[in-house]
Scaffold this motif. Structure first.
Motif, short mmCIF file in Angstrom:
data_model
loop_
_atom_site.label_atom_id
_atom_site.label_comp_id
_atom_site.label_asym_id
_atom_site.label_seq_id
_atom_site.Cartn_x
_atom_site.Cartn_y
_atom_site.Cartn_z
N ILE A 149 0.85 -1.21 0.00
CA ILE A 149 0.00 0.00 0.00
C ILE A 149 0.88 1.25 0.00
O ILE A 149 0.62 2.21 -0.73
CB ILE A 149 -0.95 0.02 1.23
CG1 ILE A 149 -1.95 -1.15 1.18
CG2 ILE A 149 -1.67 1.36 1.37
CD1 ILE A 149 -3.09 -1.01 0.22
N ILE A 150 1.95 1.23 0.82
CA ILE A 150 2.85 2.40 0.86
C ILE A 150 3.49 2.61 -0.51
O ILE A 150 3.54 3.73 -1.02
CB ILE A 150 3.92 2.23 1.97
CG1 ILE A 150 3.25 2.29 3.34
CG2 ILE A 150 5.01 3.32 1.86
CD1 ILE A 150 4.16 1.94 4.50
N ARG A 151 3.96 1.52 -1.13
CA ARG A 151 4.61 1.65 -2.45
C ARG A 151 3.61 2.19 -3.49
O ARG A 151 3.94 3.08 -4.28
CB ARG A 151 5.15 0.29 -2.90
CG ARG A 151 5.91 0.38 -4.22
CD ARG A 151 6.51 -0.95 -4.62
NE ARG A 151 5.48 -1.92 -4.98
CZ ARG A 151 5.72 -3.22 -5.19
NH1 ARG A 151 6.96 -3.69 -5.03
NH2 ARG A 151 4.75 -4.05 -5.51
N ILE A 204 2.61 -7.60 -7.56
CA ILE A 204 3.63 -8.23 -6.71
C ILE A 204 4.78 -8.58 -7.65
O ILE A 204 4.58 -9.31 -8.64
CB ILE A 204 3.05 -9.49 -6.05
CG1 ILE A 204 1.86 -9.11 -5.15
CG2 ILE A 204 4.13 -10.24 -5.28
CD1 ILE A 204 1.00 -10.28 -4.72
N LEU A 205 5.95 -8.01 -7.40
CA LEU A 205 7.08 -8.31 -8.28
C LEU A 205 7.51 -9.76 -8.04
O LEU A 205 7.37 -10.29 -6.95
CB LEU A 205 8.27 -7.39 -7.98
CG LEU A 205 8.07 -5.88 -8.11
CD1 LEU A 205 9.40 -5.18 -7.94
CD2 LEU A 205 7.44 -5.49 -9.42
N ILE A 206 8.05 -10.37 -9.06
CA ILE A 206 8.50 -11.76 -8.87
C ILE A 206 10.00 -11.70 -8.58
O ILE A 206 10.83 -11.64 -9.49
CB ILE A 206 8.15 -12.61 -10.09
CG1 ILE A 206 6.64 -12.57 -10.28
CG2 ILE A 206 8.63 -14.05 -9.94
CD1 ILE A 206 6.16 -12.95 -11.66
N CYS A 207 10.32 -11.65 -7.31
CA CYS A 207 11.72 -11.56 -6.89
C CYS A 207 12.05 -12.78 -6.02
O CYS A 207 11.15 -13.47 -5.54
CB CYS A 207 11.96 -10.30 -6.07
SG CYS A 207 11.62 -8.80 -6.97
N GLY A 208 13.35 -12.96 -5.79
CA GLY A 208 13.77 -14.10 -4.98
C GLY A 208 13.33 -13.97 -3.53
O GLY A 208 12.84 -14.94 -2.92
N THR A 209 13.51 -12.76 -2.98
CA THR A 209 13.15 -12.52 -1.58
C THR A 209 12.38 -11.20 -1.45
O THR A 209 12.41 -10.38 -2.37
CB THR A 209 14.41 -12.41 -0.69
OG1 THR A 209 15.15 -11.27 -1.16
CG2 THR A 209 15.27 -13.67 -0.77
N SER A 217 12.17 -1.76 -5.47
CA SER A 217 11.16 -0.68 -5.38
C SER A 217 11.84 0.64 -5.00
O SER A 217 11.53 1.69 -5.58
CB SER A 217 10.09 -1.01 -4.33
OG SER A 217 9.51 -2.25 -4.62
N ILE A 218 12.75 0.57 -4.02
CA ILE A 218 13.44 1.80 -3.58
C ILE A 218 14.26 2.38 -4.73
O ILE A 218 14.25 3.60 -4.97
CB ILE A 218 14.33 1.52 -2.34
CG1 ILE A 218 13.43 1.22 -1.13
CG2 ILE A 218 15.26 2.69 -2.05
CD1 ILE A 218 14.16 0.74 0.10
#
Lengths: 244, 212
Positions: A149-151, A204-209, A217-218
């Motif tokens: 939500i913040i992003r 939702i990004l598909i990332c490892g962690t 995102s940052i």
């Protein structure tokens, strides 16, 4: 301090009492009711449903259209206030004040939308909150929801600033067309591995962690912010129309 | 203070609103701009305030091209087409909000200005409760309260009762004696006839100086 708070709310109230805000509020209600009736499955939990709302392209398109109307209204109200504008030293101060107002009103519209979404979900999903683990990252889904939500809020704020700079650097009609093009073009952008489109970050990004997703995102927000800072400086030097 | 308007033309799309305007305005004088609505008076006032850029030509404040420097003229206050006050603040609070930007004055000066425009009794009423005349007085108060060097007034006496209008005319004469540069735009010549030192007529983008 007390005066500042009162002035803050008076200015916000001035924005809220405009006819355009009524339109924004109507869009928000319709968007959320439609989302709740057309999008959700009976087995979805409260948290799943919120994700479904905010990851749905059409929902985001309408929400950002509301943000665009909000930015446009903020600019129009500001440009009618010659008594205020003539008290600024220069265009830098002028744009700084307009920037603050756009951020404040955008945040307000986003929060109103979030409250409406939460209230509607509260009515239809009160029996199944769905707190648990997010399998993909093995973290609490509430933690991920807060991050998400913040992003989303930050990216919508940055998009509001894009609208502001487009409107201040072009004439009104061209500005509206460019803003709508920017909105629609990015909402339907394709998924690509570098995550360079803002609309990727509404998913939702598909990332490892989870940490990797936070860092990506940052970095995205940072780069977006730097680009907007450059555009802000350009706008100070090139904007021609200061009042309506 | 000297404002030089040199070869200024302003077009909106293909419509020429002001055509090659030249004039010099100096401190210690009151200038009257007369002309029907839409004759370009307000556009010129907005360019003097650096709100609009001329299509061609330049406007200099003591030799400085304020618009080119991306700034606004110093110590200049204006009322053009009515200010946008906040409806749920009182008259006094609205003035305080504007005064807070440059922080030159405090409550005392604001109250003195409210007395000048005969609005002191209504200072605690919300702006949304103000009549048209009271709104106009508040608009004038925000112009006068910070003791500006340049005073720009567009249709200043609209909706104002005679008693206050007479008082304000006397006030403007006093300000002129103190060396202020005052510009008054109106579509009613009689409003400014006896007040001004120089009178300019706006018609179809052209400006002519009238003999007094």
């Amino acid at each position: 301090m007390k005066n500042k708070i009162r002035n803050f709310f008076s200015e916000l109230n001035f924005f809220v009492s405009s006819e355009k805000f009524l339109l924004i509020f109507l869009f928000i209600i319709i968007n959320n009711v439609y989302g709740a009736t057309a999008l959700l499955f009976p087995e979805d939990s409260y948290i799943d449903s919120l994700f479904s709302f905010f990851t749905w392209s059409y929902y985001l398109l309408i929400l950002q259209l509301c943000i665009f109307i909000s930015v446009n209204t903020t600019i129009n109200q500001f440009e009618k206030n010659g008594a205020l504008i003539i008290r600024f030293k220069n265009h830098k101060e002028y744009l700084k004040e307009l920037f603050k107002r756009v951020v404040r009103n955008t945040l307000f519209v986003f929060i109103v939308n979030l409250i409406v979404a939460l209230l509607i979900l509260n009515l239809i999903r009160f029996y199944n909150i769905g707190i648990g683990t997010m399998d993909m990252y093995n973290i609490s889904n509430v933690l991920y929801l807060i991050f998400y939500i913040i992003r989303t809020c930050v990216i919508i704020l940055l998009n509001a600033l894009v609208f502001l700079y487009i409107m201040k650097n072009t004439n009104k009609n061209i500005g509206i067309v460019l803003c709508l093009f920017y909105l629609v073009g990015n909402i339907f952008s394709f998924r690509e591995p570098l995550y360079i489109f803002y609309s990727e970050y509404f998913n939702i990004l598909i990332c490892g962690t989870f940490i990797e997703e936070v860092i990506r995102s940052i970095i995205f927000i940072g780069v977006f912010g730097v680009i907007l800072k450059i555009v802000h400086e350009y706008t100070i030097k090139h904007m021609k129309k200061l009042v309506d | 203070m000297k404002i030089e308007i040199k070869n200024v033309t302003k077009k909106f799309k293909e419509n020429i609103v002001l055509d090659n305007v030249n004039m010099t305005l100096e401190s210690g004088k009151i200038y009257g701009f007369i002309g029907r609505n839409g004759s370009g008076k307000s556009v010129l006032l907005k360019m003097i305030c650096a709100f609009y850029e001329p299509t061609s030509g330049e406007i200099l404040f003591d030799g400085e091209n304020v618009i080119k420097n991306k700034s606004f003229p110093k110590n200049t206050r204006a009322i053009i087409e009515g200010p946008n006050f906040l409806p749920d603040l009182t008259g006094e609070e609205n003035l305080q909000l504007l005064a807070d930007i440059q922080k030159k004055i405090g409550k005392k000066e604001i109250e003195e200005t409210l007395k000048l425009v005969n609005l002191y009794e209504d200072k605690d009423k919300k702006y949304s409760k103000y009549s048209l005349g009271m709104k106009q007085k508040l608009g004038l108060a925000q112009v006068f309260m910070e003791n500006p060097d340049v005073i720009i007034l567009d249709e200043p006496f609209n909706g104002i009762e005679d008693k206050t209008a007479i008082k304000l005319r006397e006030f403007l004469k006093e300000e002129k004696k103190k060396g202020k540069l005052i510009i008054i735009a109106t579509h009613i010549k009689e409003d400014v006839d006896k007040l001004v030192d120089e009178l300019y007529k706006f018609d179809e983008g052209k400006i002519t100086k009238l003999e007094k």
